[in-house]
Design an enzyme around this catalytic site. Structure first.
Site, mmCIF file in Angstrom:
data_model
loop_
_atom_site.group_PDB
_atom_site.id
_atom_site.type_symbol
_atom_site.label_atom_id
_atom_site.label_comp_id
_atom_site.label_asym_id
_atom_site.label_seq_id
_atom_site.Cartn_x
_atom_site.Cartn_y
_atom_site.Cartn_z
ATOM 1 N N ASP A 146 -0.016 8.787 0.331
ATOM 2 C CA ASP A 146 0.089 7.335 0.157
ATOM 3 C C ASP A 146 1.382 6.914 -0.531
ATOM 4 O O ASP A 146 1.603 7.198 -1.712
ATOM 5 C CB ASP A 146 -1.116 6.802 -0.621
ATOM 6 C CG ASP A 146 -1.336 5.306 -0.407
ATOM 7 O OD1 ASP A 146 -0.637 4.710 0.433
ATOM 8 O OD2 ASP A 146 -2.208 4.742 -1.080
ATOM 9 N N LYS A 175 -7.794 3.323 0.102
ATOM 10 C CA LYS A 175 -6.691 2.769 -0.681
ATOM 11 C C LYS A 175 -7.090 2.612 -2.144
ATOM 12 O O LYS A 175 -6.293 2.884 -3.054
ATOM 13 C CB LYS A 175 -6.259 1.426 -0.086
ATOM 14 C CG LYS A 175 -5.145 0.731 -0.827
ATOM 15 C CD LYS A 175 -3.830 1.477 -0.699
ATOM 16 C CE LYS A 175 -3.197 1.285 0.651
ATOM 17 N NZ LYS A 175 -1.803 1.846 0.707
ATOM 18 N N LYS A 193 3.959 -9.050 0.612
ATOM 19 C CA LYS A 193 2.752 -8.741 -0.150
ATOM 20 C C LYS A 193 2.824 -9.400 -1.522
ATOM 21 O O LYS A 193 3.830 -9.292 -2.219
ATOM 22 C CB LYS A 193 2.586 -7.226 -0.297
ATOM 23 C CG LYS A 193 1.321 -6.817 -1.033
ATOM 24 C CD LYS A 193 1.009 -5.345 -0.855
ATOM 25 C CE LYS A 193 2.036 -4.453 -1.494
ATOM 26 N NZ LYS A 193 1.664 -3.028 -1.400
ATOM 27 N N LYS A 208 1.434 7.709 -4.275
ATOM 28 C CA LYS A 208 0.439 7.155 -5.192
ATOM 29 C C LYS A 208 -0.528 8.211 -5.725
ATOM 30 O O LYS A 208 -0.892 8.211 -6.896
ATOM 31 C CB LYS A 208 -0.391 6.077 -4.479
ATOM 32 C CG LYS A 208 0.255 4.732 -4.285
ATOM 33 C CD LYS A 208 -0.777 3.729 -3.787
ATOM 34 C CE LYS A 208 -0.159 2.365 -3.520
ATOM 35 N NZ LYS A 208 0.597 2.339 -2.258
#
Length: 525
Positions: free
Chosen positions: A317, A366, A409, A481
């Site tokens: 990620d 996520k 975003k 991540k």
């Protein structure tokens, strides 16, 4: 003997020696082994181990195959490479913009070398220390469940400036993604309309077959081999930047070992995801494979297979905006002796990634990757986090799809922390970022560094043979991540720690000591 590579940073040391094709480095790795006693004292033993490292100095002709080539990240990457390669300037509302690779560590950041005669810090470009592949030289291809050509996909993504899109169209209109594999159960149902380019589907609206999964592995292996041969490549790297999948269930006898995973694929088990199919195909042919999405592609059997085959993997990620900031701010608070008690993270976005994440199972993938970013920071301070005071942070994560904002975003975070004597501190952050323009430089860096790390080998002093680095490329964790780690080891999420590891590794290879900030030149008389 002629040295083909001329170092831009020449270190006056006998620890690093350049030959015609290789860099050979002697390094003593020093660390400390700590045992905490029952009375709260620490027994600390310094250790040292001598190594010899070897770097292949030849930068290979490198191909990059993206899973999700026609998505926002894929089209943005291809467009950025073409714009930089052909020096395409373009008009924006604020003036003429020259192409660049801002946001890329390898292309736009520096590393401290040392100090000058007056004690001032001296920095050099990150990519000047050792020979790295340049993104302008990437040969890019890939797969996508959508069959749109890349010029049309670029317009659909609505990421790049209109004038740049117009100038890139002639370069991108003839690039069409290879048909991909599509397992509807693993991604949101709203992606079905987009899935018109799947080799396991009959036509745009036909039936999808998740049978004969081993043939899907072989199809991908064949695609990679053909791409490599057609473009006369020395090396290929595959990176997943497609839709976030749901988590695959971990089932004993199915995906817990390499042998069981291979059997599960050949038996068409429903818990083998498309991303794992790609991973297995790459591992079997020793193609480095990087997972840029949060799903658990690398189930235990997949990691074991990579270790067995000696193939490189990295994930999971992309760490681009909100989570990257979190890995800095949370570390700052804990290191300052301030006790974060809650972190509330909200964001909304309107691209296809957000559309796919609007499904609960994909959002859960996520949520897991974003939540884990503070785990090692909690464990680093038992004064703040313990059984008496509590050893967790209340962490809430919300992602919403809002079509109108497109690729912009919007993220909002609140860090609520406990201070001394019952006091509290709240930090609120509002962040608007162009998602794909943050993620694309990460892809560039991940590919460049994965390729470089594949050229590094080592041996303990006195051993006869050099070995490759471990299959799990944890040096890539700076860009991810939920960093994948070697089984049995703890993930490091603090951004500064991750970057220090990268910088010190490069410094070590060219014969420099690891960086310190004692600054005795200033502080001692």
């Amino acid at each position: 003997m002629t040295i083909q590579y001329t170092p831009k940073v020449q270190v006056n040391t006998d620890k690093a020696r350049y030959t015609e094709n290789e860099l050979l480095t002697d390094y003593t790795y020093e660390n400390t082994i700590v045992e905490k006693q029952a009375d709260g004292t620490y027994n600390v033993t310094p250790t040292s181990l001598d190594f010899e490292f070897k770097v292949d100095l030849k930068t290979p002709k490198t191909g990059l195959l993206l899973v999700g080539l026609g998505g926002n990240n894929g089209t943005t990457l291809v467009g950025s490479v073409l714009a930089n390669k052909h020096n395409i300037s373009f008009e924006t509302k604020t003036g003429i913009q020259q192409p660049n690779y801002y946001g890329s560590v390898t292309q736009a950041s520096t590393v401290k070398l040392g100090i000058d005669s007056k004690g001032r810090d001296v920095y050099a470009p990150f990519n000047s220390l050792l020979p790295l592949v340049h993104p302008n030289d990437f040969v890019v291809g890939g797969w996508d469940i959508s069959g749109l050509d890349l010029a049309s996909s670029m317009r659909r993504s609505q990421v790049l400036q209109p004038d740049l899109v117009r100038k890139l169209e002639p370069y991108m209109k003839d690039i069409v993604p290879l048909p991909s594999v599509y397992y509807p159960d693993f991604i949101a149902a709203n992606q079905n309309e987009r899935a018109d380019n799947c080799f396991n589907r009959e036509g745009k609206d036909g039936a999808v077959s998740t049978k004969d999964k081993w043939s899907h592995v072989e199809r991908i292996r064949s695609d990679i081999a053909e791409f490599k041969q057609k473009n006369d490549l020395d090396k290929v790297i595959v990176l997943w930047t497609a839709n976030t999948e749901r988590y695959a269930e971990l089932i004993p006898g199915v995906n817990d070992t390499a042998e069981n995973l291979i059997k599960a694929i050949k038996n068409d088990h429903e818990e083998v995801s498309a991303s794992t199919i790609f991973a297995v195909a790459c591992i079997l042919d020793k193609i480095p494979y990087i997972n840029g999405s949060p799903q658990n592609t690398f189930v235990p059997g997949c990691i074991e297979l990579a270790e067995t085959e000696g193939s490189f993997i990295g994930g999971d990620d992309f760490k681009s905006g909100q989570t990257k900031l979190k890995s800095v701010l949370a570390q700052f608070l804990v290191d300052a002796g301030i006790r974060p008690v809650s972190i509330a993270s909200y964001n909304h976005l309107g691209n296809n990634d957000g559309y796919n994440l609007s499904a609960p199972q994909q959002f859960r993938s996520k949520e897991i990757s974003k939540a884990s970013v503070v785990d090692d920071m909690i464990e680093s301070n038992e004064i703040l986090y313990n059984e008496k005071n509590g050893n967790t942070i209340d962490h809430c994560i919300v992602i919403k799809y809002m079509k109108a904002v497109g690729d912009d975003k919007v993220a909002m975070d609140e860090y609520h922390s406990e201070l001394m004597l019952g006091g509290h501190n709240t930090i609120s952050i509002h962040n608007i970022c162009e998602d794909s323009l943050l993620a694309t430089p990460l892809i560039i860096d991940l590919v460049i560094m994965a390729e470089f790390l594949s050229r590094v080998s080592y041996k303990k002093k006195g051993d006869a043979e050099y070995e490759s680095l471990h299959s799990v490329l944890s040096f890539l964790s700076y860009w991810l991540k939920a960093p994948l780690t070697r089984p049995g080891y703890q993930a490091i999420n603090g951004l500064n720690k991750q970057r220090a590891g990268l910088d010190n590794f490069l410094r070590m290879l060219i014969g420099l000591p690891t960086q310190n900030e004692l600054r005795f030149e200033e502080r001692l008389q």
